[in-house]
Motif scaffolding. Structure first.
Motif, short mmCIF file in Angstrom:
data_model
loop_
_atom_site.label_atom_id
_atom_site.label_comp_id
_atom_site.label_asym_id
_atom_site.label_seq_id
_atom_site.Cartn_x
_atom_site.Cartn_y
_atom_site.Cartn_z
N PHE A 156 41.27 10.11 24.50
CA PHE A 156 40.07 9.57 23.57
C PHE A 156 39.78 10.88 22.53
O PHE A 156 38.81 10.68 21.91
N TYR A 184 34.49 6.67 25.35
CA TYR A 184 35.03 7.36 26.93
C TYR A 184 33.82 7.33 27.78
O TYR A 184 34.19 6.61 29.03
N PHE A 185 32.86 8.18 27.56
CA PHE A 185 31.74 7.86 28.48
C PHE A 185 31.08 6.66 28.83
O PHE A 185 30.51 6.44 29.88
N LEU A 245 41.49 11.42 35.22
CA LEU A 245 40.31 11.00 34.28
C LEU A 245 40.34 12.10 33.18
O LEU A 245 40.08 11.66 31.83
N ASN A 297 38.58 13.85 23.01
CA ASN A 297 37.18 14.28 23.13
C ASN A 297 37.28 15.93 22.90
O ASN A 297 38.20 16.28 22.76
N LEU A 343 42.83 10.93 30.79
CA LEU A 343 42.22 9.70 29.92
C LEU A 343 41.34 10.18 28.83
O LEU A 343 41.33 9.70 27.82
N ASP A 344 40.57 11.03 29.06
CA ASP A 344 39.48 11.88 28.46
C ASP A 344 40.34 12.35 27.15
O ASP A 344 40.06 12.03 26.01
N LEU A 354 33.08 3.74 28.77
CA LEU A 354 33.95 3.18 29.63
C LEU A 354 33.74 3.69 31.08
O LEU A 354 33.66 2.91 31.96
N THR A 355 33.85 4.90 31.14
CA THR A 355 33.57 5.54 32.69
C THR A 355 32.43 5.12 33.28
O THR A 355 32.28 4.64 34.66
#
Lengths: 569, 152
Positions: free
Chosen positions: B54, A313-314, B47, B56, B50-51, A316-317
């Motif tokens: 994933f 995720y990080f 976001l 998280n 989206l996070d 990608l961003t």
């Protein structure tokens, strides 16, 4: 939009000069200058600490500083540069310029702005005190727990560091809030959101990020404080993880807080000295919003190697950031392409910003890829990356802004010859200092080491880097010399010495107490370049013959709104 | 939009003083300030979603989600302020405000109390009380001045 009815200034209520009056002022221009002045003094102080570190690392096996002192120096250098110098540069510019640029007579909630300044100054004093205390703060600018707890960092140094960071960050939140409110609610008639200058747009996103991310730092400081009172709190690893996340939720966005306003400075300077309107204004405004939102969602890339985050995720961003960043560069380059360029010192700094920040940005994208990050994490590669971003990028953008708006703020011009000397030394110094650090990082030199063995292969590049740091020191002396001789010569500046585009160039240099008055009224606003519009209409009228003029309506009449406001002691 | 101008001259306002003109040349497409903030909050919210996709950890979602929520509240505050105070009245421009400096000193001393002991928090009460006193006196003066101006 708020529209304010006109009220008159009560005679005799104009502020007079004097230190005590300055320190209690509610004039946004004075608060802005005080903030920028304090930040510059702290910038020089923290820069000297940086020079001390480079002196220590110039040769292998040196002992200018002990290991503990070295830790203290890099802690205060990092905290100071980020929290006490470059962030206040960014918000101080906003405090000074935004009311002028949106046609407001004052900043929103001036006393809150002043409170922000005082919290910042008292925070700075506390932080420097933390450094000067025996056994001072030495846990790095991030102050990770449990290292910063009272077990591993006993004594008052770390506690003072926490207090200083808390106060300085609170000050910046207060100033950011008032700057944002000024843009959102105090614009002059005709200044719609899509007619504010690019710099003001960069301040919108900067202040939004400040309000959205800095409270996280305050919470993190609360965690350390609680942990220093009760170290048992950190026995559970959940608090340590929470601290890391809270800290980096501030720690990465603050990089953009220290970046966006200087992109704004560069955008204004490039447009004015290219003789063109800023290219792709609307696209840039929206891409700034997207850029700022994305940059609130990348902080986890600082924790790739911790194994506690979802790296996909990080990553990608982080890599998605290239899209809005590309839009910004598109705007900057599109502005100068085909323009009639002039090269005063401000323009030189703005032009140098473009490739230098690009180096910092592109290496950031590399570090946003976990596989690369695993290889160079905590090495000098990372140090080179963020110094290219913050020094070779943001500080160059800041100086572009300083040379550009100095005459507006002071009423006199800075010396161009000394300015060019300053610029040349800065370019040489920045690149000679930070470029070798990429090589050192690739060779495997770790960060936060007080020295290194002679046979490690770091000696030559470290020496070059230290020489470069000395050149940066000379550059700062050239800038101070420039201020000194310019203040002695006092070459007067007109209201608009550069042929500026935005509203502030239509008022006097320095501006009157309430920014615009009968002598310097606000014109009709038709675009984000009102000063340029006015000049173009005046030129157009000069081309039109009197007989033609008789038959056409006059459209460039300035309003007679004196915008003088009443003081209420 | 026409600039709102309240009826009658205000204290200290000269009747011959030119009034703020009607807002000129408003473009067809406008972007309202609260929309800007709400748009940004929506981006943050997107976001966070989206996070969450994933998977998280919850701390990440809590921190970023609360931040997005705060920005939504800010957008609401901007919208509400525009609705409730379209004309903010005449500008108040306080000048010398020692109370602000004293308040900042009080906050600093109180925080340092965590380091050096609770006695410092008690010391902080002195500048705090002085700040409140100064503030109250300034407000009293301000009220009296306004009353005099209206009476005159």
């Amino acid at each position: 939009m708020t529209a304010e009815p006109v009220v008159t200034a009560a005679p005799g209520q104009e502020e007079t000069d004097g230190l005590v009056v300055w320190l209690q002022t509610t004039d946004h221009k004075r608060i802005g200058i005080l903030t920028l002045g304090a930040a510059f003094v702290l910038f020089l102080f923290d820069g000297m600490l940086g020079l001390t570190m480079r002196a220590q690392l110039a040769r292998p096996g040196q002992h200018i500083l002990s290991a503990q002192q070295y830790n203290q120096v890099f802690t205060i250098h990092g905290t100071g540069m980020i929290g006490l110098a470059i962030t206040p540069f960014a918000l101080g510019l906003g405090v000074y310029l935004i009311p002028l640029q949106v046609g407001a007579p004052r900043i929103a909630a001036p006393r809150v702005t002043l409170l922000g300044y005082w919290c910042y100054v008292l925070g700075a004093v506390t932080l420097v005190w933390a450094f000067l205390t025996p056994g001072g703060a030495a846990a790095g600018w991030w102050g990770y727990t449990p290292l910063s707890s009272s077990i591993y960092s006993p004594g008052p140094g770390m506690s003072l560091w926490v207090a200083g960071v808390f106060l300085a960050a609170s000050g910046m939140i207060l100033q950011g809030a008032t700057v944002l409110w000024t843009i959102l609610r105090m614009r002059a008639p005709g200044v719609t959101m899509l007619r504010i200058p690019v710099f003001a747009w960069t301040m919108v996103v900067t202040c939004l990020m400040t309000l959205a991310s800095f409270p996280s730092l305050l919470t993190a400081m609360g965690v350390i404080t609680a942990a220093r009172i009760d170290p048992g709190l950190l026995a559970s690893n959940a608090w340590n993880l929470a601290y890391e996340n809270l800290f980096w939720f501030y720690g990465h966005p603050v990089v953009y807080v220290m970046f966006f306003p200087f992109v704004g400075c560069v955008a204004e300077v490039l447009a004015v000295f290219s003789g063109r309107r800023f290219f792709n204004y609307t696209g840039t405004a929206f891409s700034l919003l997207a850029f700022a939102a994305l940059s609130m969602a990348v902080w986890g890339h600082h924790l790739f190697i911790s194994g506690q985050q979802v790296n996909d995720y990080f990553s990608l961003t982080s890599i998605l950031l290239t899209i809005p960043a590309g839009m910004e560069y598109f705007g900057l380059l599109g502005t100068i392409a085909g323009g009639r360029l002039r090269y005063p010192t401000a323009m030189l700094f703005a032009l140098a910003f473009i490739p230098q920040f690009l180096i910092g940005g592109l290496t950031g994208i590399m570090l946003g890829t976990p596989s690369v990050d695993y290889a160079v994490n905590n090495s000098y590669f990372v140090v080179a990356h963020f110094h290219y971003t913050l020094f070779a990028g943001s500080v160059f953008g800041f100086f572009a802004g300083v040379y550009f708006w100095w005459p507006k703020a002071t009423g006199f011009l800075l010396d161009e010859r000394a300015g060019r000397l300053h610029f040349v030394l800065m370019v040489i110094g920045a690149n000679v200092t930070y470029l070798p650090m990429f090589g050192l990082g690739i060779k495997g030199m770790p960060r936060w080491v007080v020295t290194y063995p002679a046979g490690a292969g770091f000696s030559a590049l470290s020496l070059i880097s230290s020489i470069g740091a000395g050149v940066i020191g000379l550059a700062m002396m050239a800038f101070l010399y420039n201020i000194y001789i310019s203040a002695r010569q006092k070459k007067p500046a007109t209201a608009d010495p550069w042929g500026g585009h935005s509203l502030e160039w239509l008022t006097s240099s320095p501006p009157p107490r309430f920014n615009y008055d009968a002598q310097f009224p606000i014109p009709r606003i038709r675009s984000f370049t009102p000063a340029l519009d006015l000049r173009e209409r005046q030129r157009e009228r000069q081309r039109v013959t009197p007989s033609q003029r008789a038959g056409r309506p006059v459209t460039d009449t300035v309003t007679t709104d004196t915008r003088a406001y009443r003081d209420e002691g | 939009m026409t600039a709102p101008v309240s009826a009658g001259p205000r204290p200290g306002q000269d009747e011959t003083q030119p009034r703020r003109p009607a807002e000129p040349d408003r473009p067809r497409a406008t972007l309202r300030p609260w929309t800007v903030v709400a748009l940004w909050a929506a981006m943050l919210g997107l976001l966070v979603v989206l996070d969450a996709g994933f998977s998280n950890n919850t701390v990440v979602l809590e921190v970023s989600g609360s931040s997005a929520g705060f920005v939504f509240l800010l957008a609401g505050a901007v919208w509400l302020d525009r609705r409730l105070r379209p004309d903010r009245g005449y500008l108040r421009q306080p000048t010398r405000v020692g109370s602000v400096v004293l308040f900042a000193v009080a906050v600093t001393l109180a925080w340092l109390g965590f380091t050096f002991g609770a006695w410092l928090m008690m010391v902080a009460a002195v500048p705090f009380i002085a700040a409140v006193g100064l503030e109250a006196a300034a407000r009293r003066r301000e009220k009296a001045a306004r009353r005099d101006a209206l009476g005159g």
